[in-house]
Design a protein around this motif. Structure first.
Motif, PDB file in Angstrom:
ATOM      1  N   PHE A  10       0.692  -1.176   0.048  1.00 26.00           N
ATOM      2  CA  PHE A  10       0.015   0.008  -0.154  1.00 26.00           C
ATOM      3  C   PHE A  10       0.821   1.306   0.094  1.00 26.00           C
ATOM      4  N   GLN A  11       1.941   1.201   0.878  1.00 25.73           N
ATOM      5  CA  GLN A  11       3.086   2.410   0.678  1.00 25.73           C
ATOM      6  C   GLN A  11       3.339   2.539  -0.689  1.00 25.73           C
ATOM      7  N   ALA A  12       3.843   1.585  -1.476  1.00 29.73           N
ATOM      8  CA  ALA A  12       4.318   1.506  -2.860  1.00 29.73           C
ATOM      9  C   ALA A  12       3.113   2.039  -3.650  1.00 29.73           C
ATOM     10  N   ALA A  13       1.906   1.438  -3.630  1.00 28.93           N
ATOM     11  CA  ALA A  13       0.872   1.836  -4.220  1.00 28.93           C
ATOM     12  C   ALA A  13       0.459   3.481  -3.929  1.00 28.93           C
ATOM     13  N   GLY A  14       0.719   4.080  -2.800  1.00 31.58           N
ATOM     14  CA  GLY A  14       0.332   5.242  -2.591  1.00 31.58           C
ATOM     15  C   GLY A  14       1.529   6.356  -3.440  1.00 31.58           C
ATOM     16  N   ALA A  15       2.693   5.770  -3.297  1.00 32.77           N
ATOM     17  CA  ALA A  15       3.850   6.417  -3.985  1.00 32.77           C
ATOM     18  C   ALA A  15       3.551   6.572  -5.628  1.00 32.77           C
ATOM     19  N   LEU A  16       3.131   5.250  -6.195  1.00 32.17           N
ATOM     20  CA  LEU A  16       2.933   5.141  -7.584  1.00 32.17           C
ATOM     21  C   LEU A  16       1.624   5.738  -8.206  1.00 32.17           C
ATOM     22  N   GLY A  17       0.576   5.875  -7.191  1.00 28.25           N
ATOM     23  CA  GLY A  17      -0.549   6.105  -7.560  1.00 28.25           C
ATOM     24  C   GLY A  17      -1.542   5.048  -8.261  1.00 28.25           C
TER      25      GLY A  17
END
Length: 140
Positions: free
Chosen positions: A27-34
Motif C-alpha cells: 500500500f505504501q508503494a501504491a500510494g507513491a505510484l498512484g
C-alpha cells in the motif's frame, strides 16, 4: 489446549502479522505510484521466508512445552476439525477469487488482481486456522 490448537493460534497470528507487514509495503508503494505496483519478487520471497521461519520457530516452541502432544497422531475429532476448517476456508477462497475477478473485469488492472489473489490466499489460510480454533472451542 492441544498441540494442534496451539499451532492454529500461532499460525493465525503469524499470518496476520506477516500479511499486514507485506501489504503495508504494497500500500505504501501504491500510494507513491498512484496505482498498485507490479509484483515485487524480493518482497514476496522475504514474506515466504519470514513465514516459514516463524512457523518453524513457533512449532518448536510449542513442541518443547509438551513434547508428548507434538508427536501424537490426529484423533478422529481433530481430523474432522481440520477437514471442516479446510472446507470452509476453501469456500471463502473461491468467493474471494470471484470477487477479485469481478474487480479485474471492472478495473482491468492486472497488478491489482495479482495482489487481490495473493491477499485471498493469505485470508483463506487465516480463516482456516480461525475456523479450526472455533471448532476446537465449540467441541466439534
Amino acid at each position: 489446549m492441544g498441540f494442534q490448537e496451539k499451532m492454529a493460534w500461532a499460525m493465525m497470528l503469524i499470518l496476520i502479522v506477516t500479511g499486514v507487514a507485506y501489504y503495508g509495503v504494497i500500500f505504501q508503494a501504491a500510494g507513491a505510484l498512484g496505482q498498485f505496483p507490479p509484483p515485487i519478487l524480493p518482497l514476496m520471497i522475504g514474506y515466504v521466508v519470514l513465514l516459514v521461519i516463524a512457523s518453524i520457530v513457533a512449532s518448536i516452541l510449542i513442541a518443547v512445552t509438551k513434547p508428548s502432544e507434538a508427536s501424537t497422531a490426529l484423533d478422529e475429532r481433530e481430523k474432522v476439525i481440520q477437514f471442516k476448517g479446510e472446507a470452509w476456508s476453501g469456500r471463502a477462497m473461491g468467493f474471494l477469487i470471484l470477487c477479485a475477478l469481478l474487480d479485474f473485469g471492472v478495473n482491468g488492472d492486472g497488478n491489482r488482481l495479482f495482489h487481490l489473489v495473493f491477499a485471498t490466499m493469505i485470508i483463506s489460510q487465516i480463516a482456516e486456522y480461525g475456523l479450526q480454533i472455533f471448532f476446537y472451542r465449540r467441541g466439534v
